[in-house]
Write an enzyme that holds these catalytic residues in place. Sequence first.
Site, PDB file in Angstrom:
ATOM      1  N   ALA A   1       0.810  -1.218   0.000  1.00 29.84           N
ATOM      2  CA  ALA A   1       0.000   0.000   0.000  1.00 29.84           C
ATOM      3  C   ALA A   1       0.839   1.261   0.000  1.00 29.84           C
ATOM      4  CB  ALA A   1      -0.943  -0.006   1.197  1.00 29.84           C
TER       5      ALA A   1
ATOM      6  N   GLN B   1      -6.833  -0.765   6.015  1.00 29.25           N
ATOM      7  CA  GLN B   1      -7.345  -1.331   7.270  1.00 29.25           C
ATOM      8  C   GLN B   1      -8.804  -1.763   7.179  1.00 29.25           C
ATOM      9  OE1 GLN B   1      -5.506  -2.074   9.711  1.00 29.25           O
ATOM     10  NE2 GLN B   1      -3.657  -0.854   9.385  1.00 29.25           N
TER      11      GLN B   1
ATOM     12  N   CYS C   1       4.487   1.865  10.955  1.00 28.67           N
ATOM     13  CA  CYS C   1       5.260   2.642   9.981  1.00 28.67           C
ATOM     14  C   CYS C   1       5.788   3.937  10.560  1.00 28.67           C
ATOM     15  CB  CYS C   1       4.412   2.935   8.748  1.00 28.67           C
ATOM     16  SG  CYS C   1       3.981   1.440   7.843  1.00 28.67           S
TER      17      CYS C   1
ATOM     18  N   GLY D   1      -1.748  -6.737   0.926  1.00 25.40           N
ATOM     19  CA  GLY D   1      -1.996  -8.133   1.247  1.00 25.40           C
ATOM     20  C   GLY D   1      -1.853  -8.469   2.715  1.00 25.40           C
ATOM     21  N   HIS D   2      -0.853  -7.901   3.365  1.00 25.50           N
ATOM     22  CA  HIS D   2      -0.571  -8.348   4.731  1.00 25.50           C
ATOM     23  C   HIS D   2      -1.486  -7.716   5.776  1.00 25.50           C
ATOM     24  CE1 HIS D   2       1.897  -4.966   6.584  1.00 25.50           C
ATOM     25  NE2 HIS D   2       1.792  -4.576   5.325  1.00 25.50           N
TER      26      HIS D   2
END
Length: 375
Positions: A76, A180, A323, A201-202
């Site tokens: 993303a 999210q 992040c 994906g994660h």
Amino acid sequence: MPPADDIVYLDHLASTPLDRAVLEAMLPWLSATGAGNPHSGHRAGWRAADAVEAARAEVAALVGARPGEVVFTSGATEANNLALLGAVPEGWPVVVSAVEHPSVLEMLPELARRGHRTAVLPVDRDGRVDSADLAARLEAGPAFVSVMAANNEVGTIQPLDELAALCRACGALFHTDAVQALSTLKLDMRGQGIDLLSLSGHKLYGPQGIGALVLRDGLALRPAILGGGQQEGRRAGTLPVALCVGLGAACRLARQRRDGDAARLRLLRERLFGALSARLPGLRRNSPADGLPGCLNVTLPGLDAADLLLDLPDLALSTGSACAGGRGGPSHVLLAMGRTAEEAHGSLRFGLGRGTTEAEIDRAAERVAAAATSS
């Protein structure tokens, strides 16, 4: 440090475990029999290309788009960068919310350097954008607007329908970072009028290292990566077949499970908040009750959450966005919501997920309360 199987994992907002069904879908493409470049003109390449296109269709189905509107990325962060640096029309202003992910907010200086005026929309104490503020920004003409679907630190769900409608009415473009949201909320790009959407994906029980930017047919996109012309020239580079297949499988599972997962996680979240509140009377809730089902952000007054985590090696928790974890400063999200720096430093984020149990919730509440009262 306790072994991994002794850790209660409550950091699903940072990364979700790979679902076993997703892994099983990927395994054939990680073996010798799955060899083949999906851009090659032979049988092995065609087979790989078919798998990639099937995955592309699953991604599109999850967000109410067409397969040809999906551009695979490394995640993303790349998708957000690609949207902001590649899809903003020349000279247009860019408007984002104050609680966006760093991969959006940190694009603003670069956009300003390229000649775009930028503006940041404030949020209320629940972290929500006011549609009237956006309407006022758009009075001067169309702009590129980016507002995340659901916040990664406190779980606030933004009024996407209202925001997208305002953009559509004045010819603005609307992008949402939906990372999210997609495991527990239904988004429909075409039905809601969303022009661009980023996903990863994660955060969907899929593999790390794969994501997508989904953009409406007809939108121009300046590629950030050159050198091969793959994905219709929108993003060069050989596609990782196994990762694409994994993302497709994760999106298919999300469509099948999101309603049930959402209902279950909502109950677990309230169980956790109730247990923490009973043990810690001064506890303050930062997450709105109508926010993401698996997100609970709380402030423990007078405590430093980062120090508290050192006493909880058996719990995988967070003080905020992974992040932004290396910056050391208070959460920009909580500050934008009107919390003080001290309150932000005393905040914990619980991210509940598909595998979270009631026993784990009860254990986590007990451990956090014990550590907090002994500090």
